[in-house]
Design a protein around this motif. Structure first.
Motif, PDB file in Angstrom:
ATOM      1  N   GLY A 123       0.814  -1.218   0.000  1.00  0.00           N
ATOM      2  CA  GLY A 123       0.000   0.000   0.000  1.00  0.00           C
ATOM      3  C   GLY A 123       0.844   1.263   0.000  1.00  0.00           C
ATOM      4  N   LEU A 124       1.896   1.295   0.822  1.00  0.00           N
ATOM      5  CA  LEU A 124       2.750   2.477   0.874  1.00  0.00           C
ATOM      6  C   LEU A 124       3.508   2.687  -0.434  1.00  0.00           C
ATOM      7  CD1 LEU A 124       4.197   2.276   4.487  1.00  0.00           C
ATOM      8  CD2 LEU A 124       2.634   3.990   3.563  1.00  0.00           C
ATOM      9  N   SER A 125       3.978   1.610  -1.038  1.00  0.00           N
ATOM     10  CA  SER A 125       4.702   1.777  -2.302  1.00  0.00           C
ATOM     11  C   SER A 125       3.763   2.259  -3.407  1.00  0.00           C
ATOM     12  CB  SER A 125       5.399   0.478  -2.706  1.00  0.00           C
ATOM     13  OG  SER A 125       4.470  -0.538  -2.979  1.00  0.00           O
ATOM     14  N   ILE A 126       2.528   1.791  -3.404  1.00  0.00           N
ATOM     15  CA  ILE A 126       1.557   2.263  -4.396  1.00  0.00           C
ATOM     16  C   ILE A 126       1.236   3.738  -4.166  1.00  0.00           C
ATOM     17  CG2 ILE A 126      -0.857   2.038  -5.131  1.00  0.00           C
ATOM     18  CD1 ILE A 126      -0.512  -1.012  -4.705  1.00  0.00           C
ATOM     19  N   MET A 127       1.066   4.123  -2.899  1.00  0.00           N
ATOM     20  CA  MET A 127       0.781   5.535  -2.595  1.00  0.00           C
ATOM     21  C   MET A 127       1.959   6.429  -2.961  1.00  0.00           C
ATOM     22  SD  MET A 127      -1.315   5.196   0.980  1.00  0.00           S
ATOM     23  CE  MET A 127      -1.331   6.940   1.292  1.00  0.00           C
ATOM     24  N   MET A 128       3.182   5.952  -2.728  1.00  0.00           N
ATOM     25  CA  MET A 128       4.362   6.749  -3.088  1.00  0.00           C
ATOM     26  C   MET A 128       4.496   6.884  -4.604  1.00  0.00           C
ATOM     27  SD  MET A 128       7.286   5.640  -0.435  1.00  0.00           S
ATOM     28  CE  MET A 128       7.153   6.025   1.292  1.00  0.00           C
ATOM     29  N   ALA A 129       4.221   5.809  -5.327  1.00  0.00           N
ATOM     30  CA  ALA A 129       4.266   5.882  -6.789  1.00  0.00           C
ATOM     31  C   ALA A 129       3.194   6.836  -7.306  1.00  0.00           C
ATOM     32  CB  ALA A 129       4.086   4.493  -7.392  1.00  0.00           C
ATOM     33  N   THR A 130       2.025   6.803  -6.696  1.00  0.00           N
ATOM     34  CA  THR A 130       0.949   7.720  -7.075  1.00  0.00           C
ATOM     35  C   THR A 130       1.349   9.156  -6.788  1.00  0.00           C
ATOM     36  OG1 THR A 130      -0.669   5.998  -6.573  1.00  0.00           O
ATOM     37  CG2 THR A 130      -1.491   8.250  -6.738  1.00  0.00           C
TER      38      THR A 130
ATOM     39  N   LEU B 127      11.194   9.333  -6.734  1.00  0.00           N
ATOM     40  CA  LEU B 127      10.174   8.746  -5.871  1.00  0.00           C
ATOM     41  C   LEU B 127       9.412   7.655  -6.610  1.00  0.00           C
ATOM     42  CD1 LEU B 127       8.754   8.877  -3.116  1.00  0.00           C
ATOM     43  CD2 LEU B 127       7.214  10.554  -4.102  1.00  0.00           C
ATOM     44  N   LEU B 128       9.064   7.921  -7.840  1.00  0.00           N
ATOM     45  CA  LEU B 128       8.352   6.944  -8.661  1.00  0.00           C
ATOM     46  C   LEU B 128       9.206   5.691  -8.890  1.00  0.00           C
ATOM     47  CD1 LEU B 128       5.713   6.555 -10.240  1.00  0.00           C
ATOM     48  CD2 LEU B 128       6.824   7.641 -12.171  1.00  0.00           C
ATOM     49  N   MET B 129      10.474   5.878  -9.211  1.00  0.00           N
ATOM     50  CA  MET B 129      11.348   4.729  -9.472  1.00  0.00           C
ATOM     51  C   MET B 129      11.617   3.921  -8.202  1.00  0.00           C
ATOM     52  SD  MET B 129      14.052   6.151 -12.339  1.00  0.00           S
ATOM     53  CE  MET B 129      15.056   6.884 -11.093  1.00  0.00           C
ATOM     54  N   PHE B 130      11.882   4.591  -7.088  1.00  0.00           N
ATOM     55  CA  PHE B 130      12.153   3.871  -5.843  1.00  0.00           C
ATOM     56  C   PHE B 130      10.910   3.162  -5.325  1.00  0.00           C
ATOM     57  CE2 PHE B 130      15.849   6.918  -4.896  1.00  0.00           C
ATOM     58  CZ  PHE B 130      16.750   6.058  -5.496  1.00  0.00           C
ATOM     59  N   ALA B 131       9.741   3.754  -5.513  1.00  0.00           N
ATOM     60  CA  ALA B 131       8.499   3.092  -5.109  1.00  0.00           C
ATOM     61  C   ALA B 131       8.264   1.840  -5.952  1.00  0.00           C
ATOM     62  CB  ALA B 131       7.318   4.046  -5.225  1.00  0.00           C
ATOM     63  N   ALA B 132       8.577   1.923  -7.236  1.00  0.00           N
ATOM     64  CA  ALA B 132       8.447   0.750  -8.105  1.00  0.00           C
ATOM     65  C   ALA B 132       9.429  -0.340  -7.689  1.00  0.00           C
ATOM     66  CB  ALA B 132       8.671   1.150  -9.558  1.00  0.00           C
ATOM     67  N   LEU B 133      10.649   0.057  -7.336  1.00  0.00           N
ATOM     68  CA  LEU B 133      11.637  -0.910  -6.866  1.00  0.00           C
ATOM     69  C   LEU B 133      11.158  -1.593  -5.588  1.00  0.00           C
ATOM     70  CD1 LEU B 133      14.498  -2.179  -6.849  1.00  0.00           C
ATOM     71  CD2 LEU B 133      15.232  -0.160  -5.565  1.00  0.00           C
ATOM     72  N   TRP B 134      10.621  -0.824  -4.654  1.00  0.00           N
ATOM     73  CA  TRP B 134      10.120  -1.374  -3.392  1.00  0.00           C
ATOM     74  C   TRP B 134       8.960  -2.338  -3.646  1.00  0.00           C
ATOM     75  CZ3 TRP B 134       7.405   1.900   0.913  1.00  0.00           C
ATOM     76  CH2 TRP B 134       7.348   1.167   2.098  1.00  0.00           C
ATOM     77  N   PHE B 135       8.046  -1.953  -4.557  1.00  0.00           N
ATOM     78  CA  PHE B 135       6.912  -2.809  -4.896  1.00  0.00           C
ATOM     79  C   PHE B 135       7.390  -4.133  -5.494  1.00  0.00           C
ATOM     80  CE2 PHE B 135       3.528  -4.365  -7.633  1.00  0.00           C
ATOM     81  CZ  PHE B 135       2.439  -4.298  -6.790  1.00  0.00           C
TER      82      PHE B 135
ATOM     83  N   LEU C 184      16.616   1.577   6.199  1.00  0.00           N
ATOM     84  CA  LEU C 184      17.203   2.841   5.750  1.00  0.00           C
ATOM     85  C   LEU C 184      16.657   3.258   4.388  1.00  0.00           C
ATOM     86  CD1 LEU C 184      20.892   2.404   6.938  1.00  0.00           C
ATOM     87  CD2 LEU C 184      19.121   3.895   7.915  1.00  0.00           C
ATOM     88  N   PHE C 185      16.434   2.283   3.504  1.00  0.00           N
ATOM     89  CA  PHE C 185      15.849   2.581   2.197  1.00  0.00           C
ATOM     90  C   PHE C 185      14.441   3.154   2.340  1.00  0.00           C
ATOM     91  CE2 PHE C 185      13.246   1.102  -1.423  1.00  0.00           C
ATOM     92  CZ  PHE C 185      13.883   1.782  -2.444  1.00  0.00           C
ATOM     93  N   ILE C 186      13.627   2.542   3.206  1.00  0.00           N
ATOM     94  CA  ILE C 186      12.261   3.024   3.414  1.00  0.00           C
ATOM     95  C   ILE C 186      12.272   4.427   4.010  1.00  0.00           C
ATOM     96  CG2 ILE C 186      10.141   2.622   4.731  1.00  0.00           C
ATOM     97  CD1 ILE C 186      10.658  -0.392   4.355  1.00  0.00           C
ATOM     98  N   ILE C 187      13.166   4.676   4.963  1.00  0.00           N
ATOM     99  CA  ILE C 187      13.268   6.016   5.554  1.00  0.00           C
ATOM    100  C   ILE C 187      13.704   7.024   4.508  1.00  0.00           C
ATOM    101  CG2 ILE C 187      14.588   7.399   7.206  1.00  0.00           C
ATOM    102  CD1 ILE C 187      14.565   4.879   9.032  1.00  0.00           C
ATOM    103  N   PHE C 188      14.662   6.636   3.647  1.00  0.00           N
ATOM    104  CA  PHE C 188      15.132   7.537   2.599  1.00  0.00           C
ATOM    105  C   PHE C 188      14.008   7.912   1.639  1.00  0.00           C
ATOM    106  CE2 PHE C 188      16.768   7.802  -1.799  1.00  0.00           C
ATOM    107  CZ  PHE C 188      17.424   9.012  -1.690  1.00  0.00           C
ATOM    108  N   ILE C 189      13.266   6.930   1.157  1.00  0.00           N
ATOM    109  CA  ILE C 189      12.204   7.272   0.205  1.00  0.00           C
ATOM    110  C   ILE C 189      11.035   7.962   0.895  1.00  0.00           C
ATOM    111  CG2 ILE C 189      12.862   5.543  -1.485  1.00  0.00           C
ATOM    112  CD1 ILE C 189      10.524   3.851  -0.628  1.00  0.00           C
ATOM    113  N   ALA C 190      10.906   7.754   2.206  1.00  0.00           N
ATOM    114  CA  ALA C 190       9.870   8.488   2.934  1.00  0.00           C
ATOM    115  C   ALA C 190      10.201   9.977   2.957  1.00  0.00           C
ATOM    116  CB  ALA C 190       9.734   7.946   4.353  1.00  0.00           C
TER     117      ALA C 190
END
Length: 115
Positions: free
Chosen positions: A21-28, A54-62, A94-100
């Motif tokens: 859910g968070l990765s989808i919201m970040m990509a959006t 943000l879009l690329m990192f959210a896609a990577l996380w997803f 650390l990755f999640i905190i960075f993209i946050a």
């Protein structure tokens, strides 16, 4: 034996759902921020690149979370080779905190503060 009575898989799946859910919201957020650009000045250009990252990192996380649900050996190989830090607890945190923090650099009329 699991002293929690099998509760661990439920917690892991719960976190996976939250991460999806968070990765989808970040990509959006990144996509909405990219679409809201008018005349480009220096500040908007930097916001554009933050939105793109943000879009690329959210896609990577997803994709990383998706590989744990539906394993694909070739994809796991490339993720481990290029983004091996995601497979450890500290690196992933650390990755999640960075993209946050990237969410604070996007336009204010998007989902930036919500995510």
């Amino acid at each position: 034996d699991d002293p929690a009575g099998g509760a661990r898989p439920v917690v892991v799946w719960g976190f996976r759902v939250v991460h999806f859910g968070l990765s989808i919201m970040m990509a959006t957020t990144g996509a909405l921020s990219i679409t809201q650009f008018g005349n480009v000045n220096a500040n908007q250009l930097s916001e554009f690149f933050v939105s793109l990252y943000l879009l690329m990192f959210a896609a990577l996380w997803f994709v990383f979370e998706l590989v744990h649900v539906r394993p694909v050996d070739a994809l796991i190989y490339h993720l481990k080779r290029n983004f091996g830090f995601l497979f450890g607890a500290m690196g992933k945190a650390l990755f999640i905190i960075f993209i946050a923090f990237l969410n604070f650099g996007v336009q204010e009329r998007t989902l930036g503060l919500v995510t």
